[in-house]
Design a protein around this motif. Structure first.
Motif, PDB file in Angstrom:
ATOM      1  N   THR A 141       0.841  -1.200   0.000  1.00  0.00           N
ATOM      2  CA  THR A 141       0.000   0.000   0.000  1.00  0.00           C
ATOM      3  C   THR A 141       0.873   1.246   0.000  1.00  0.00           C
ATOM      4  OG1 THR A 141      -1.760  -1.164   1.171  1.00  0.00           O
ATOM      5  CG2 THR A 141      -1.817   1.244   1.246  1.00  0.00           C
ATOM      6  N   VAL A 142       1.918   1.256   0.822  1.00  0.00           N
ATOM      7  CA  VAL A 142       2.848   2.388   0.859  1.00  0.00           C
ATOM      8  C   VAL A 142       3.509   2.552  -0.508  1.00  0.00           C
ATOM      9  CG1 VAL A 142       5.006   3.245   1.860  1.00  0.00           C
ATOM     10  CG2 VAL A 142       3.252   2.243   3.347  1.00  0.00           C
ATOM     11  N   GLN A 143       3.922   1.447  -1.119  1.00  0.00           N
ATOM     12  CA  GLN A 143       4.557   1.510  -2.439  1.00  0.00           C
ATOM     13  C   GLN A 143       3.605   2.097  -3.482  1.00  0.00           C
ATOM     14  OE1 GLN A 143       5.553  -2.637  -2.828  1.00  0.00           O
ATOM     15  NE2 GLN A 143       7.585  -2.376  -1.882  1.00  0.00           N
ATOM     16  N   ARG A 144       2.335   1.671  -3.444  1.00  0.00           N
ATOM     17  CA  ARG A 144       1.346   2.203  -4.389  1.00  0.00           C
ATOM     18  C   ARG A 144       1.134   3.698  -4.176  1.00  0.00           C
ATOM     19  NH1 ARG A 144      -1.449  -2.794  -3.549  1.00  0.00           N
ATOM     20  NH2 ARG A 144      -2.714  -1.797  -1.962  1.00  0.00           N
ATOM     21  N   MET A 145       1.063   4.097  -2.913  1.00  0.00           N
ATOM     22  CA  MET A 145       0.852   5.517  -2.622  1.00  0.00           C
ATOM     23  C   MET A 145       2.036   6.351  -3.106  1.00  0.00           C
ATOM     24  SD  MET A 145      -0.821   5.127   1.173  1.00  0.00           S
ATOM     25  CE  MET A 145      -1.219   6.841   1.471  1.00  0.00           C
ATOM     26  N   GLU A 146       3.247   5.851  -2.875  1.00  0.00           N
ATOM     27  CA  GLU A 146       4.434   6.593  -3.306  1.00  0.00           C
ATOM     28  C   GLU A 146       4.547   6.658  -4.823  1.00  0.00           C
ATOM     29  OE1 GLU A 146       8.131   5.530  -1.494  1.00  0.00           O
ATOM     30  OE2 GLU A 146       7.395   5.963   0.531  1.00  0.00           O
ATOM     31  N   SER A 147       3.987   5.692  -5.503  1.00  0.00           N
ATOM     32  CA  SER A 147       4.050   5.708  -6.969  1.00  0.00           C
ATOM     33  C   SER A 147       2.951   6.580  -7.578  1.00  0.00           C
ATOM     34  CB  SER A 147       3.968   4.285  -7.525  1.00  0.00           C
ATOM     35  OG  SER A 147       2.661   3.769  -7.358  1.00  0.00           O
ATOM     36  N   GLY A 148       2.122   7.180  -6.723  1.00  0.00           N
ATOM     37  CA  GLY A 148       1.115   8.117  -7.213  1.00  0.00           C
ATOM     38  C   GLY A 148      -0.256   7.525  -7.435  1.00  0.00           C
ATOM     39  N   LYS A 149      -0.448   6.266  -7.063  1.00  0.00           N
ATOM     40  CA  LYS A 149      -1.764   5.649  -7.211  1.00  0.00           C
ATOM     41  C   LYS A 149      -2.733   6.255  -6.191  1.00  0.00           C
ATOM     42  CE  LYS A 149      -0.483   2.148 -10.012  1.00  0.00           C
ATOM     43  NZ  LYS A 149       0.631   2.679 -10.719  1.00  0.00           N
ATOM     44  N   ASP A 150      -4.011   6.204  -6.503  1.00  0.00           N
ATOM     45  CA  ASP A 150      -5.023   6.718  -5.592  1.00  0.00           C
ATOM     46  C   ASP A 150      -4.981   5.946  -4.275  1.00  0.00           C
ATOM     47  OD1 ASP A 150      -5.976   8.670  -7.252  1.00  0.00           O
ATOM     48  OD2 ASP A 150      -7.589   7.447  -8.086  1.00  0.00           O
ATOM     49  N   ALA A 151      -5.304   6.647  -3.208  1.00  0.00           N
ATOM     50  CA  ALA A 151      -5.323   6.037  -1.879  1.00  0.00           C
ATOM     51  C   ALA A 151      -6.581   6.492  -1.157  1.00  0.00           C
ATOM     52  CB  ALA A 151      -4.086   6.458  -1.093  1.00  0.00           C
ATOM     53  N   SER A 152      -7.049   5.661  -0.257  1.00  0.00           N
ATOM     54  CA  SER A 152      -8.233   6.030   0.523  1.00  0.00           C
ATOM     55  C   SER A 152      -7.860   7.114   1.529  1.00  0.00           C
ATOM     56  CB  SER A 152      -8.788   4.808   1.264  1.00  0.00           C
ATOM     57  OG  SER A 152      -7.910   4.441   2.317  1.00  0.00           O
ATOM     58  N   LEU A 153      -8.863   7.843   1.978  1.00  0.00           N
ATOM     59  CA  LEU A 153      -8.620   8.876   2.986  1.00  0.00           C
ATOM     60  C   LEU A 153      -8.110   8.250   4.281  1.00  0.00           C
ATOM     61  CD1 LEU A 153     -11.610  11.306   2.403  1.00  0.00           C
ATOM     62  CD2 LEU A 153      -9.234  11.588   1.720  1.00  0.00           C
ATOM     63  N   ASP A 154      -8.579   7.047   4.594  1.00  0.00           N
ATOM     64  CA  ASP A 154      -8.089   6.362   5.798  1.00  0.00           C
ATOM     65  C   ASP A 154      -6.596   6.055   5.683  1.00  0.00           C
ATOM     66  OD1 ASP A 154     -10.501   6.417   7.134  1.00  0.00           O
ATOM     67  OD2 ASP A 154     -11.098   4.405   6.485  1.00  0.00           O
ATOM     68  N   SER A 155      -6.166   5.573   4.519  1.00  0.00           N
ATOM     69  CA  SER A 155      -4.740   5.275   4.320  1.00  0.00           C
ATOM     70  C   SER A 155      -3.913   6.550   4.382  1.00  0.00           C
ATOM     71  CB  SER A 155      -4.518   4.581   2.975  1.00  0.00           C
ATOM     72  OG  SER A 155      -5.122   3.310   2.964  1.00  0.00           O
ATOM     73  N   LEU A 156      -4.411   7.615   3.745  1.00  0.00           N
ATOM     74  CA  LEU A 156      -3.703   8.890   3.793  1.00  0.00           C
ATOM     75  C   LEU A 156      -3.586   9.388   5.230  1.00  0.00           C
ATOM     76  CD1 LEU A 156      -5.318  10.659   0.724  1.00  0.00           C
ATOM     77  CD2 LEU A 156      -2.948   9.892   0.920  1.00  0.00           C
ATOM     78  N   SER A 157      -4.671   9.253   5.983  1.00  0.00           N
ATOM     79  CA  SER A 157      -4.668   9.691   7.374  1.00  0.00           C
ATOM     80  C   SER A 157      -3.671   8.893   8.198  1.00  0.00           C
ATOM     81  CB  SER A 157      -6.071   9.555   7.958  1.00  0.00           C
ATOM     82  OG  SER A 157      -6.069   9.882   9.316  1.00  0.00           O
TER      83      SER A 157
END
Length: 161
Positions: free
Chosen positions: A30-46
């Protein structure tokens, strides 16, 4: 949505993706996906923002803050409200401990003064303040903080509580 700067913030802390995943409670993928610019849920961002000790807004590169998604702006505002509520609840527990301590202290002094208790009962006072402090920390760590974590999921524990 805007470009995320999670990788930059992680590297500034000297953390690996695995360390960020552990601190945020997310999977490494999930961290890798977020760092690559993929969409993330607000919960994951939080969760990532809390682990990095920044606001959700700080996870994004922005030239114009008004262009942030309304959900992100709303999440920051909700997190701020929850933090204030959490700190208020923590102060309430601290006031309860102090209030009971004052009652115990005054009651013990009064009972000794009237002769209802012997002079050695004066040790009740330091026993409450010392033993009570240890017990209070235990209750805060095992009962109060977990309850506050569930009630205010966007808040975080502060260093002095």
């Amino acid at each position: 949505m805007s470009e995320m700067r999670i990788g930059e913030l992680r590297r500034l802390r000297g953390w690996t993706q695995e360390r960020l995943a552990e601190a945020s409670g997310l999977a490494v993928r999930t961290v890798q996906r977020m760092e690559s610019g993929k969409d993330a849920s607000l919960d994951s961002l939080s969760s990532v923002a809390a682990a990095l000790e920044v606001t959700v807004r700080d996870l994004f590169v922005e030239s114009e803050p008004a262009s942030l998604d309304p959900g992100v702006r709303g999440l920051d505002e909700r997190a701020e409200r929850e933090q204030v509520q959490r700190e208020s609840a923590q102060r309430g527990w601290q006031f309860l401990y102090s209030g009971v301590g004052i009652v115990v202290t005054l009651g013990t002094v009064a009972l000794i003064g009237t002769g209802a208790w012997v002079g050695s009962a004066i040790f009740v006072i330091p026993a409450y303040w010392a033993g009570g402090a240890v017990l209070a920390r235990f209750v805060m760590a095992t009962v109060v903080h977990p309850a506050l974590d569930r009630r205010y999921p966007l808040s975080r524990r502060t260093a002095d509580h």
